[in-house]
Design an enzyme around this catalytic site. Structure first.
Site, mmCIF file in Angstrom:
data_model
loop_
_atom_site.group_PDB
_atom_site.id
_atom_site.type_symbol
_atom_site.label_atom_id
_atom_site.label_comp_id
_atom_site.label_asym_id
_atom_site.label_seq_id
_atom_site.Cartn_x
_atom_site.Cartn_y
_atom_site.Cartn_z
ATOM 1 N N LEU A 16 0.828 -1.211 0.000
ATOM 2 C CA LEU A 16 0.000 0.000 0.000
ATOM 3 C C LEU A 16 0.860 1.258 0.000
ATOM 4 C CD1 LEU A 16 -2.471 -1.302 2.710
ATOM 5 C CD2 LEU A 16 -2.975 -1.009 0.273
ATOM 6 N N LYS A 66 14.994 -6.998 4.334
ATOM 7 C CA LYS A 66 15.375 -5.968 5.305
ATOM 8 C C LYS A 66 16.761 -6.198 5.917
ATOM 9 C CE LYS A 66 10.744 -4.551 6.706
ATOM 10 N NZ LYS A 66 9.825 -4.263 7.815
ATOM 11 N N ASP A 102 10.597 1.531 11.279
ATOM 12 C CA ASP A 102 9.487 0.686 11.756
ATOM 13 C C ASP A 102 9.167 0.915 13.238
ATOM 14 O OD1 ASP A 102 8.743 -0.623 9.420
ATOM 15 O OD2 ASP A 102 10.238 -2.209 9.671
ATOM 16 N N GLY A 128 9.988 -11.637 16.608
ATOM 17 C CA GLY A 128 10.611 -11.570 15.282
ATOM 18 C C GLY A 128 11.158 -10.177 15.001
ATOM 19 N N ALA A 130 9.799 -7.488 13.596
ATOM 20 C CA ALA A 130 8.955 -6.350 13.966
ATOM 21 C C ALA A 130 8.998 -6.137 15.476
ATOM 22 C CB ALA A 130 7.524 -6.593 13.497
ATOM 23 N N ARG A 150 6.216 -17.997 20.792
ATOM 24 C CA ARG A 150 6.034 -19.452 20.646
ATOM 25 C C ARG A 150 7.364 -20.164 20.895
ATOM 26 N NH1 ARG A 150 4.555 -21.543 14.728
ATOM 27 N NH2 ARG A 150 6.494 -20.395 14.372
ATOM 28 N N ARG A 154 13.834 -17.551 21.501
ATOM 29 C CA ARG A 154 13.894 -16.294 20.758
ATOM 30 C C ARG A 154 13.409 -15.128 21.637
ATOM 31 N NH1 ARG A 154 11.163 -15.890 14.795
ATOM 32 N NH2 ARG A 154 12.510 -14.254 13.967
ATOM 33 N N ILE A 215 -0.291 -5.478 15.031
ATOM 34 C CA ILE A 215 0.364 -4.733 13.948
ATOM 35 C C ILE A 215 -0.058 -5.223 12.563
ATOM 36 C CG2 ILE A 215 2.292 -4.046 15.430
ATOM 37 C CD1 ILE A 215 4.059 -5.946 13.736
ATOM 38 N N GLY A 238 -2.584 -2.328 12.636
ATOM 39 C CA GLY A 238 -1.245 -1.971 12.159
ATOM 40 C C GLY A 238 -1.199 -0.905 11.080
HETATM 41 P P1 NDP Z 1 9.209 -12.573 11.586
HETATM 42 O O1 NDP Z 1 9.184 -13.706 10.629
HETATM 43 O O2 NDP Z 1 10.499 -11.902 11.891
HETATM 44 O O3 NDP Z 1 8.565 -13.070 12.993
HETATM 45 C C1 NDP Z 1 7.385 -13.818 13.014
HETATM 46 C C2 NDP Z 1 6.859 -13.934 14.434
HETATM 47 O O4 NDP Z 1 5.578 -14.605 14.378
HETATM 48 C C3 NDP Z 1 7.736 -14.759 15.360
HETATM 49 O O5 NDP Z 1 7.604 -14.277 16.674
HETATM 50 C C4 NDP Z 1 7.096 -16.157 15.222
HETATM 51 O O6 NDP Z 1 7.328 -16.994 16.347
HETATM 52 C C5 NDP Z 1 5.636 -15.785 15.188
HETATM 53 N N1 NDP Z 1 4.781 -16.819 14.601
HETATM 54 C C6 NDP Z 1 4.667 -17.151 13.298
HETATM 55 N N2 NDP Z 1 3.746 -18.142 13.137
HETATM 56 C C7 NDP Z 1 3.279 -18.423 14.385
HETATM 57 C C8 NDP Z 1 2.307 -19.350 14.891
HETATM 58 N N3 NDP Z 1 1.630 -20.167 14.078
HETATM 59 N N4 NDP Z 1 2.064 -19.358 16.221
HETATM 60 C C9 NDP Z 1 2.728 -18.515 17.055
HETATM 61 N N5 NDP Z 1 3.650 -17.636 16.631
HETATM 62 C C10 NDP Z 1 3.928 -17.577 15.314
HETATM 63 O O7 NDP Z 1 8.137 -11.522 11.008
HETATM 64 P P2 NDP Z 1 8.026 -9.943 11.278
HETATM 65 O O8 NDP Z 1 8.340 -9.697 12.704
HETATM 66 O O9 NDP Z 1 8.766 -9.201 10.235
HETATM 67 O O10 NDP Z 1 6.461 -9.678 10.985
HETATM 68 C C11 NDP Z 1 5.469 -10.207 11.827
HETATM 69 C C12 NDP Z 1 4.111 -9.606 11.497
HETATM 70 O O11 NDP Z 1 4.141 -8.199 11.597
HETATM 71 C C13 NDP Z 1 3.604 -9.905 10.091
HETATM 72 O O12 NDP Z 1 2.245 -10.235 10.184
HETATM 73 C C14 NDP Z 1 3.738 -8.583 9.362
HETATM 74 O O13 NDP Z 1 2.739 -8.435 8.384
HETATM 75 C C15 NDP Z 1 3.532 -7.583 10.486
HETATM 76 N N6 NDP Z 1 4.218 -6.301 10.241
HETATM 77 C C16 NDP Z 1 3.452 -5.149 10.187
HETATM 78 C C17 NDP Z 1 4.047 -3.926 9.962
HETATM 79 C C18 NDP Z 1 3.215 -2.689 9.888
HETATM 80 O O14 NDP Z 1 3.704 -1.662 9.407
HETATM 81 N N7 NDP Z 1 1.996 -2.703 10.329
HETATM 82 C C19 NDP Z 1 5.518 -3.809 9.791
HETATM 83 C C20 NDP Z 1 6.222 -5.072 9.909
HETATM 84 C C21 NDP Z 1 5.571 -6.264 10.120
HETATM 85 P P3 NDP Z 1 8.555 -18.070 16.332
HETATM 86 O O15 NDP Z 1 9.764 -17.302 16.741
HETATM 87 O O16 NDP Z 1 8.129 -19.084 17.324
HETATM 88 O O17 NDP Z 1 8.639 -18.616 14.933
#
Ligand code: NDP
Length: 274
Positions: A16, A66, A102, A128, A130, A150, A154, A215, A238
């Site tokens: 977007l 990134k 961010d 993660g 974000a 989860r 981490r 978010i 978000g």
């Molecule tokens: P990462 O891949 O770095 O991290 C993903 C996170 O989600 C980890 O904590 C992971 O846990 C967790 N996760 C994924 N699947 C599951 C599940 N099934 N059950 C529990 N935990 C889960 O991604 P980002 O941090 O870059 O992005 C995360 C989210 O943030 C996305 O949805 C993205 O769209 C959104 N975002 C929004 C922004 C905005 O401007 N609004 C900007 C950046 C991101 P684990 O460590 O256990 O795998």
């Protein structure tokens, strides 16, 4: 002379950012365009060289580049250096400067509905990229951070990192717990909810005074956020984080204050929420 900006990533079709930035250019009468460019996994360096050769003034970087883009840049701002991730690149006198908006974008959006005061308890769900940017941006506010993820290892790594950077963070198991009734702010940063999935645990027991943020903005209201709203909490999705990270990128590239209202209008029109 027309300026050129872009967002690079893969997938990128649903970004977007062009609508948001173009809304701003129109409002300020700036001769500029903003493109959405898909970059294939092995082409990142060539893509950057191409953007530079074509005279782009800057670009945003999204998933999955990134972190990968860092070795190809000439300089990093402290925000990018600390986050270990870049979401904004500026071309200045032929040099590529990597920045990260961010975390501060998130804080600016949170400040639309809540203050951040010393000693407040802020729960971050997820650990993660974000989550790291958000945790980093919260440090100057002296809040107490609790991180649940989860993969607990981490969460521990992120809490250690916060504690080593003058912040205060602890971890809690990935489940509903005592943190619910002491949280002032809860920030959902995982990807759970993107497909409208139910959250692994309920927020029952949360204080109605708490502010709850997810978010994710597509879907506009995840099941997680819906539950928080139904429990009486103030909620935020978000879209505000997206808006303010874009506004901060604008200010990094063009200086001055970004036209927030016009960018918001462009964003909401593109989402179909105008
Ligand atoms: P990462 O891949 O770095 O991290 C993903 C996170 O989600 C980890 O904590 C992971 O846990 C967790 N996760 C994924 N699947 C599951 C599940 N099934 N059950 C529990 N935990 C889960 O991604 P980002 O941090 O870059 O992005 C995360 C989210 O943030 C996305 O949805 C993205 O769209 C959104 N975002 C929004 C922004 C905005 O401007 N609004 C900007 C950046 C991101 P684990 O460590 O256990 O795998």
């Amino acid at each position: 002379m027309e300026k050129h900006f872009a967002v690079i990533g893969n997938p990128i079709a649903h970004s977007l950012s062009p609508a948001m930035h173009r809304g701003g250019y129109q409002a300020f009468g700036i001769e500029a365009d903003y493109l959405r460019l898909k970059v294939e996994p092995n082409d990142l360096l060539q893509a950057i060289q191409g953007l530079k050769a074509l005279g782009f003034s800057g670009w945003n970087v999204t998933i999955p580049y990134k972190e990968q883009i860092i070795p190809f840049l000439d300089e990093l701002t402290p925000e990018a250096l600390e986050a270990g991730a870049v979401n904004t690149v500026k071309v200045e006198a032929g040099r590529l400067i990597g920045h990260n908006t961010d975390g501060n974008g998130f804080v600016r959006s949170l400040q639309e509905i809540s203050t951040l005061e010393k000693g407040m308890q802020v729960v971050i769900l997820g650990a993660g990229g974000a989550a790291k940017g958000i945790a980093m941006a919260l440090i100057p506010y002296n809040v107490k951070i609790v991180i649940l993820n989860r993969t607990n290892e981490r969460a521990k790594r992120l809490a250690d990192w916060v504690n080593q950077h003058d912040g205060e963070a602890a971890t809690a198991p990935w489940e509903a717990g005592n943190w619910l009734n002491s949280a002032d702010v809860v920030i959902q940063t995982t990807s759970v909810g993107l497909k409208q999935e139910q959250y692994p645990f309920s927020l029952k027991g949360i204080s109605t005074q708490a502010v709850v943020i997810d978010i994710i903005f597509n879907p506009w209201e995840t099941p997680f956020l819906r539950e928080a709203r139904e429990l009486g909490c103030r909620t935020l999705n978000g879209a505000g984080m997206l808006l303010y990270q874009g506004a901060l990128a604008w200010e990094f590239w063009l200086g001055g204050q970004a036209p927030i209202e016009a960018m918001k209008k462009g964003l909401l029109e593109a989402i179909g929420k105008n």
